[in-house]
Design an enzyme around this catalytic site. Structure first.
Site, PDB file in Angstrom:
ATOM      1  N   ASP A  99      76.962  62.816  24.186  1.00  0.00           N
ATOM      2  CA  ASP A  99      76.612  64.227  24.140  1.00  0.00           C
ATOM      3  C   ASP A  99      77.220  64.871  25.380  1.00  0.00           C
ATOM      4  O   ASP A  99      77.594  64.184  26.324  1.00  0.00           O
ATOM      5  CB  ASP A  99      75.086  64.374  24.125  1.00  0.00           C
ATOM      6  CG  ASP A  99      74.644  65.793  23.787  1.00  0.00           C
ATOM      7  OD1 ASP A  99      75.520  66.642  23.529  1.00  0.00           O
ATOM      8  OD2 ASP A  99      73.428  66.041  23.789  1.00  0.00           O
TER       9      ASP A  99
ATOM     10  N   ASP B 276      70.201  59.973  25.260  1.00  0.00           N
ATOM     11  CA  ASP B 276      68.906  59.892  25.942  1.00  0.00           C
ATOM     12  C   ASP B 276      67.794  60.598  25.182  1.00  0.00           C
ATOM     13  O   ASP B 276      66.688  60.740  25.679  1.00  0.00           O
ATOM     14  CB  ASP B 276      69.007  60.480  27.354  1.00  0.00           C
ATOM     15  CG  ASP B 276      69.414  61.954  27.334  1.00  0.00           C
ATOM     16  OD1 ASP B 276      69.637  62.511  26.233  1.00  0.00           O
ATOM     17  OD2 ASP B 276      69.506  62.563  28.421  1.00  0.00           O
TER      18      ASP B 276
ATOM     19  N   ASP C  58      68.652  59.949  19.211  1.00  0.00           N
ATOM     20  CA  ASP C  58      69.796  59.082  19.528  1.00  0.00           C
ATOM     21  C   ASP C  58      69.530  57.607  19.230  1.00  0.00           C
ATOM     22  O   ASP C  58      70.446  56.788  19.299  1.00  0.00           O
ATOM     23  CB  ASP C  58      70.171  59.213  21.014  1.00  0.00           C
ATOM     24  CG  ASP C  58      70.803  60.549  21.347  1.00  0.00           C
ATOM     25  OD1 ASP C  58      71.689  60.984  20.582  1.00  0.00           O
ATOM     26  OD2 ASP C  58      70.415  61.166  22.355  1.00  0.00           O
TER      27      ASP C  58
ATOM     28  N   ASN D 263      85.291  14.656  36.156  1.00  0.00           N
ATOM     29  CA  ASN D 263      84.775  15.857  35.498  1.00  0.00           C
ATOM     30  C   ASN D 263      83.815  16.622  36.405  1.00  0.00           C
ATOM     31  O   ASN D 263      83.852  17.851  36.492  1.00  0.00           O
ATOM     32  CB  ASN D 263      84.065  15.452  34.195  1.00  0.00           C
ATOM     33  CG  ASN D 263      83.955  16.598  33.226  1.00  0.00           C
ATOM     34  OD1 ASN D 263      84.914  17.319  33.000  1.00  0.00           O
ATOM     35  ND2 ASN D 263      82.778  16.785  32.656  1.00  0.00           N
TER      36      ASN D 263
ATOM     37  N   ASP E 164      84.486  20.386  38.097  1.00  0.00           N
ATOM     38  CA  ASP E 164      83.548  21.454  37.730  1.00  0.00           C
ATOM     39  C   ASP E 164      83.016  22.201  38.952  1.00  0.00           C
ATOM     40  O   ASP E 164      82.617  23.361  38.853  1.00  0.00           O
ATOM     41  CB  ASP E 164      82.352  20.883  36.952  1.00  0.00           C
ATOM     42  CG  ASP E 164      82.655  20.748  35.464  1.00  0.00           C
ATOM     43  OD1 ASP E 164      83.592  21.427  34.995  1.00  0.00           O
ATOM     44  OD2 ASP E 164      81.967  19.963  34.782  1.00  0.00           O
TER      45      ASP E 164
END
Length: 833
Positions: A324, A583, A587, A676, A680
């Site tokens: 708006d 708002d 809406d 691994n 990581d």
């Protein structure tokens, strides 16, 4: 109370053991403990323990734990314990990150909780909706959400939207009264139901059912409501399927071939599962959670509160923003320009009647009435209000009935066209004339002021003899004059709109104002082109025609509330990622329909509840910062995926292949798991990394084909250097099993860690500085992997000390790998926008 609508108010309070003044705090707390929270579905907030368990629930992790336990009983206790320790460490790493993210989100959500106004201890107070209990007395006004099933005990032109329950488009009037027990839900005019919302008017109601005992709760029992997946969530799922397919096929082949090669079955099984863990980005859920939570934290600093985490990714992908104009493009501080009659002269009578209408109405409080009341106040103390018909979005009028010692007057104010349709006469110089002869002149005046950017309301009146009024009394009115209002554009709004455009987001204005005002404002704020569509024109379009036109429209004017949702849905069908900023009471449906629903902290409850994000300021600059943060979050999440699918994937592919021609396993299962875990560690810091301006210039999109290409090209490059390392270890250093495994462990972790510097940016990696936490974690990981072969833990992990010449060789291999990765990156991104 199965038929509470059949009860008189006095007897009703006796049954629920309450009174008109509501409950005491102590009694309410007792009822809350007995009846539970006022929620249809318990919020799935994970406990600390369940969050910890979740880290070990993946099928591969469970199989690996089972295999480790089996190997323990097969007299390999050291290996089994090490594997279990590594799995536990990896799980704790994910738990620590996700727990922090979860706690941060709870703090953010508490900032935008929707509350209800109730009577407690004889005083009005606001409490969270979930703390409402049976017997509470709730105060309701326009824009409020009905928090539970209630009996109306006081109603002042109370109009409610019950579409959630009844499917009826039009709001319904509510009254105090007693209805037959067999009255169907849609006809229960003395009852309010959870999930509905107040359109206009005000009232009080006593709570009779909460949570699952409400009508909405009863419906929810028979439904499985699943939130629609966002594009990013779909992308992650498809990415997971892709990796799962590759992992399953590869692990099956590796296990079968290792058995054929007469490797011990348990060792082959553990090796295959370890490869599977190496191929699977196990920390992806934690990485995504952490990235989104930290992104939400940064957005909160920019005054954007995120209610739904996955909406951040859609926020970054958003390429159309519907909004708006009032309060977003304009200051939202409406000022009265003039009160004038049909001759365009300042009129004290227009001012007086407008002030009576605005100051005495008790429905929805709005900026227009506030602006009128702030004007030079005329004498109105001799008048008192008898009745009113609140404003609603269908009539677009507000009527009050006032009287003094001499007369009773019905005064109606509203949108000019809606006022004119109930007028039959016009007042000119204190004379009453026929309306028809002046209609064209009134319309011409309206168009003149509208084209200058003034919002123009009409005011009309008639004398009556009644003490109350109804909608049908709005007829045969006398048109009195105009109220012109002005809401100036926000300072530098044209620069903000230009900045949005540079970010690839086009702004579309959706307003209920007339076309001339909307075009004038659009022109003032710097719209380069103004293609328009009115609500009337839209009604005459088929769905297909709207779908064809909607992308080219800049300003939607004279739009009715239900049309907002249709515009949003048409834009989504046309392929746009749509944000909607609103708002108001009307809406909510559009906010639900949009990919990203955006509201403001001062919005009515029904809008704030429907939104995915809440701005702490009604300002497009705040939104602009939020979009950038959303794209940064998306970019950092993609960095992890690129890291996981480049060196890590290549390394696991290489070790799987090497196991087929080496007389021993290239890495032991525990060594693969430790690889691994180490790779990581730095990737957990990726959410703190800097993001280049280039990455946030355009809407971010999930592209699985692009990721697949990246995985193939960079995975193959990693494998080439892996096999080069194998050759050097075997033919140059004549490595035995332990030396080979140690040397290649150091090389694979070092290369997978250092390549992060390359793949985290599209530009030359020395020009793009990583964040300090990421840099420190990368250096720490490299330090650990260099020192590990000479540490006290080396023997337990199957490592041996490396000669200095091998360290130098690994250093040059990694250096060459980074140079080739940089060259490949430049070629790969060439021509990619």
């Amino acid at each position: 109370m199965p038929a509470f609508w059949n009860s008189k108010v006095e007897g009703f309070f006796t049954q629920i053991q309450s009174n008109i003044g509501g409950l005491t705090t102590s009694e309410a707390q007792k009822r809350l403990k007995v009846l539970g929270k006022n929620q249809i579905k318990e919020k799935q907030q994970e406990t600390t323990f369940s969050l910890l368990l979740k880290q070990f629930k993946s099928p591969i992790s469970l199989m690996l734990i089972a295999a480790a336990i089996l190997s323990f009983f097969l007299r390999q206790p050291t290996d089994a314990i090490i594997i279990l320790i590594i799995i536990l460490a990896s799980g704790l790493l994910g738990f620590w990150q996700e727990k922090g993210a979860s706690d941060a989100m709870q703090k953010l959500l508490s900032m935008v909780k929707v509350t209800a106004t109730i009577s407690r201890d004889g005083k009005k107070t606001a409490i969270p909706l979930e703390n409402i209990v049976v017997g509470d007395v709730v105060w309701l006004s326009a824009g409020d959400i009905v928090p539970a099933d209630c009996l109306v005990i006081e109603a002042n032109n109370l109009i409610v939207n019950e579409a959630t329950l009844t499917g009826e488009t039009f709001p319904v009037d509510k009254f105090v009264g007693v209805l037959p027990a067999e009255t169907p839900l849609a006809k229960r005019t003395n009852s309010l139901f959870m999930g509905s919302s107040i359109v206009s008017g005000s009232g009080k109601a006593a709570v009779v059912h909460t949570g699952k005992a409400t009508e909405l709760g009863n419906i929810a029992k028979h439904l499985t409501i699943i939130a629609p997946e966002t594009d990013f969530e779909k992308g992650i799922k498809h990415f997971g399927f892709l990796l799962a397919e590759i992992t399953f096929v590869l692990v099956l082949i590796i296990f079968a071939l290792n058995v054929v090669l007469e490797e011990p079955i348990v060792d082959a099984f553990l090796f295959s599962l370890a490869i599977a863990i190496g191929l699977t980005p196990q920390l992806l859920p934690a990485i995504i959670s952490v990235n989104l939570a930290r992104g939400a934290g940064r957005m909160a600093e920019k005054k954007v509160i995120v209610k739904r985490l996955s909406a951040i990714q859609d926020f970054g992908s958003m390429n159309v923003l519907c909004s708006d104009k009032t309060g977003t493009l304009t200051e939202g501080k409406v000022k009265v320009s003039q009160f004038i009659d049909i001759n365009e002269k300042q009129s004290d009578k227009v001012l007086q009647y407008a002030t009576l209408n605005a100051s005495l109405q008790e429905g929805f409080k709005n900026p227009i009435d506030k602006a009128i009341c702030e004007f030079t106040f005329p004498e109105i103390s001799t008048y008192s209000k008898k009745d009113e018909i609140p404003y609603d979005f269908i009539r677009k009028r507000l009527s009050v009935l006032v009287n003094n010692a001499e007369e009773t007057i019905l005064i109606t104010k509203g949108a000019l066209s809606n006022i004119l349709e109930v007028c039959s006469q016009v007042e000119i110089d204190e004379k009453i004339e026929d309306f028809g002869t002046h209609k064209a002149a009134i319309q011409a005046q309206f168009e003149k002021w509208s084209s200058q950017g003034f919002r123009t309301l009409g005011i009309a009146y008639r004398k009556v003899n009644d003490a109350t009024i109804r909608h049908i009394d709005e007829k045969n009115m006398i048109f009195l004059g105009f109220i012109t209002l002005f809401d100036p554009p926000k300072k530098d709004i044209n620069l903000t709109i230009k900045a949005l455009k540079e970010l690839g987001v086009s702004l579309k204005v959706i307003t209920g104002d007339n076309l001339l005002v909307a075009k004038s404002v659009a022109k003032t704020i710097g719209f380069e082109r103004i293609n328009t569509l009115t609500g009337i024109e839209m009604r005459n379009l088929s769905n297909e025609a709207l779908l064809y036109k909607v992308g080219n429209i800049d300003v939607f004017a004279e739009i009715e509330p239900n049309q907002k949702e249709n515009i949003v849905l048409a834009l989504k069908k046309a392929g746009f990622v749509v944000g909607y900023m609103g708002d108001g009471i009307n809406d909510a449906s559009a906010l639900h329909a949009a990919d990203v629903g955006i509201s403001v902290d001062t919005a009515v409850d029904v809008a704030k509840d429907a939104a995915d994000m809440v701005l702490l300021e009604s300002n497009l600059n705040v939104l602009l910062n939020g979009i950038k943060e959303g794209r940064k979050t998306f970019a950092n999440t993609m960095k992890y995926i690129f890291m996981a699918t480049s060196a890590n994937f290549g390394n696991m592919f290489s070790v799987a292949g090497a196991s087929l021609f080496l007389p021993f396993l290239p890495l032991l299962p525990k060594q693969i798991l430790f690889t691994n875990l180490l790779t990581d560690m730095p990737e957990m810091m990726i959410s703190s990394d800097h993001v280049e301006e280039e990455a946030i210039r355009q809407p971010a999109k999930w592209d699985l084909k692009f990721i697949r290409r990246f995985m193939i090209y960079f995975g193959l490059l990693s494998s080439i250097f892996d096999y080069l390392s194998f050759a050097i270890l075997i033919y140059v250093f004549k490595a035995n099993e332990s030396l080979f495994q140690t040397g290649w462990f150091v090389e694979s972790v070092a290369s997978a860690t250092c390549v992060v510097f390359v793949v985290r940016t599209r530009s030359f990696f020395l020009k793009s500085k990583p964040s300090r936490p990421l840099s420190l974690m990368l250096l720490l990981t490299v330090g650990i992997v260099i020192l590990l072969p000479i540490s006290p833990f080396a023997a337990s992990l199957g490592f041996v000390p490396l000669p200095f010449t091998l360290y130098l060789t690994i250093f040059f291999i990694v250096l060459c790998y980074l140079a080739c990765a940089e060259a490949l990156k430049i070629w790969f991104y060439k021509g990619v926008k």
